[in-house]
Design a protein around this motif. Structure first.
Motif: not given
Length: 87
Positions: A2-5, A34-37, A77-78
């Motif tokens: 979460l800190s990477q979005v 593959g993306n942060i969801n 990311d989403c």
């Protein structure tokens, strides 16, 4: 994870949490592999479309699991929510 979005998605997440929404899942599996969801438990409390230069709104109207999502144009990311309970 979460800190990477991006900062814009972090801002949306923070505003949604202040409105009583909860982050219920963070992964890289679905809807964008593959993306942060980041999945929140209820529909969005506010319309963020056009409020952040780097974020686009997407509505997936799949009749089995419709979702709304805000996507970072650069990373994919989403943050998203299901509309299934709210139709």
């Amino acid at each position: 994870m979460l800190s990477q979005v991006c900062d814009e998605l972090k801002a949306i997440i923070k505003l949604e949490q202040q409105a009583g929404r909860k982050v219920v899942q963070v992964d890289k599996c679905w809807p964008q592999c593959g993306n942060i969801n980041v999945f929140i438990d209820k529909y969005f409390s506010t319309d963020y479309a056009g409020k952040y230069d780097n974020i686009i709104f997407h509505l997936d109207t799949d009749r089995h699991n419709p979702i709304e999502m805000y996507v970072d144009k650069n990373t994919g990311d989403c943050i998203f929510c299901s509309l299934l309970k709210h139709l």
